[in-house]
Design an enzyme around this catalytic site. Structure first.
Site, mmCIF file in Angstrom:
data_model
loop_
_atom_site.group_PDB
_atom_site.id
_atom_site.type_symbol
_atom_site.label_atom_id
_atom_site.label_comp_id
_atom_site.label_asym_id
_atom_site.label_seq_id
_atom_site.Cartn_x
_atom_site.Cartn_y
_atom_site.Cartn_z
ATOM 1 N N SER A 146 0.869 -1.184 0.000
ATOM 2 C CA SER A 146 0.000 0.000 0.000
ATOM 3 C C SER A 146 0.905 1.233 0.000
ATOM 4 O O SER A 146 1.716 1.379 -0.912
ATOM 5 C CB SER A 146 -0.946 -0.045 1.205
ATOM 6 O OG SER A 146 -1.872 1.026 1.160
ATOM 7 N N HIS A 162 -2.743 -0.825 -3.367
ATOM 8 C CA HIS A 162 -3.874 0.056 -3.120
ATOM 9 C C HIS A 162 -3.634 1.359 -3.882
ATOM 10 O O HIS A 162 -2.738 2.124 -3.537
ATOM 11 C CB HIS A 162 -4.001 0.362 -1.628
ATOM 12 C CG HIS A 162 -4.329 -0.842 -0.801
ATOM 13 N ND1 HIS A 162 -4.170 -0.869 0.561
ATOM 14 C CD2 HIS A 162 -4.812 -2.060 -1.149
ATOM 15 C CE1 HIS A 162 -4.549 -2.045 1.018
ATOM 16 N NE2 HIS A 162 -4.933 -2.793 -0.008
ATOM 17 N N ASP A 218 -4.703 -4.873 5.615
ATOM 18 C CA ASP A 218 -4.931 -5.730 4.457
ATOM 19 C C ASP A 218 -3.641 -6.473 4.118
ATOM 20 O O ASP A 218 -2.559 -5.890 4.113
ATOM 21 C CB ASP A 218 -5.388 -4.889 3.262
ATOM 22 C CG ASP A 218 -5.783 -5.724 2.058
ATOM 23 O OD1 ASP A 218 -6.186 -6.889 2.252
ATOM 24 O OD2 ASP A 218 -5.690 -5.213 0.936
#
Length: 202
Positions: A23, A50, A143
């Site tokens: 991310s 992301h 995540d």
């Protein structure tokens, strides 16, 4: 990490695919670890980052200029091919189905993310089992921790970026807290490890 330690981690394993999640700070981390892999690399590499909606094609363009691997945006029903770097498309979850085929879906976000690293890694673990290498890099939410744990439970190799080196350490720390990974490495050693995944070792 010493070369002997990397050799030991890979001993007797044969890999079918690599799944990487990241991310915040992930683009720079990927730029550190992916250049140098040859076009003849024997595995597909699937990356879930992301990113904001509409930004995915830019990633493909950026990495096509920096790596020797073929670079593609993953498409529904496409089969994974060796020597190819795939990026999950923005605003779709990316799963891998039996036989090594991509599947896209519009299920609700996971950890506020779509694509979610967890969904890709968990589905890849079901397909590749011990033959999957999962790598979790820098990021600002949880995540990927469950996905990497699923890879570990399936017998795959699990690798986490050294939290002290990560631009944002939340994601690596959560992965380590959830299930101890096989390896916690700085980017330079992750780059070395990926280069060693060339089939059966030992």
């Amino acid at each position: 990490m010493a070369q002997a330690s990397l050799d030991l981690a890979l001993h007797g394993r044969r890999f079918g695919a690599v799944a990487i999640g990241a991310s915040a700070g992930g683009v720079n981390a990927l730029i550190d670890i992916l250049p140098g892999l040859p076009r003849s690399y024997p595995l597909p590499i699937v990356v879930v980052l992301h990113v904001m909606r509409g930004r995915q094609n830019q990633l493909v363009d950026v990495f096509r200029q920096r790596v020797e691997l073929r670079v593609e945006e993953a498409a529904d029903k496409d089969a994974l091919a060796p020597g190819t770097l795939y990026f999950a498309p923005a605003d779709y979850h990316l799963s891998i189905e039996e036989g090594g085929v991509f599947s896209l879906s519009l299920e609700p976000p996971v950890h506020f993310a779509r694509p979610a690293i967890d969904m890709t890694m968990e589905s890849a673990a079901d397909v590749y089992g011990r033959g999957l290498c999962g790598v979790l890099l820098t990021g600002a939410n949880h995540d990927g921790a469950a996905g990497l744990a699923a890879i570990g439970k399936a017998g795959g190799l699990t690798v986490v970026q050294e939290p002290a080196e990560a631009q944002v350490a939340v994601m690596p720390n959560e992965a380590i807290r959830r299930r101890a990974p096989d390896l916690v490495l700085p980017l330079r050693d992750i780059r070395k490890l990926l280069a060693m995944l060339t089939g059966e070792v030992g």
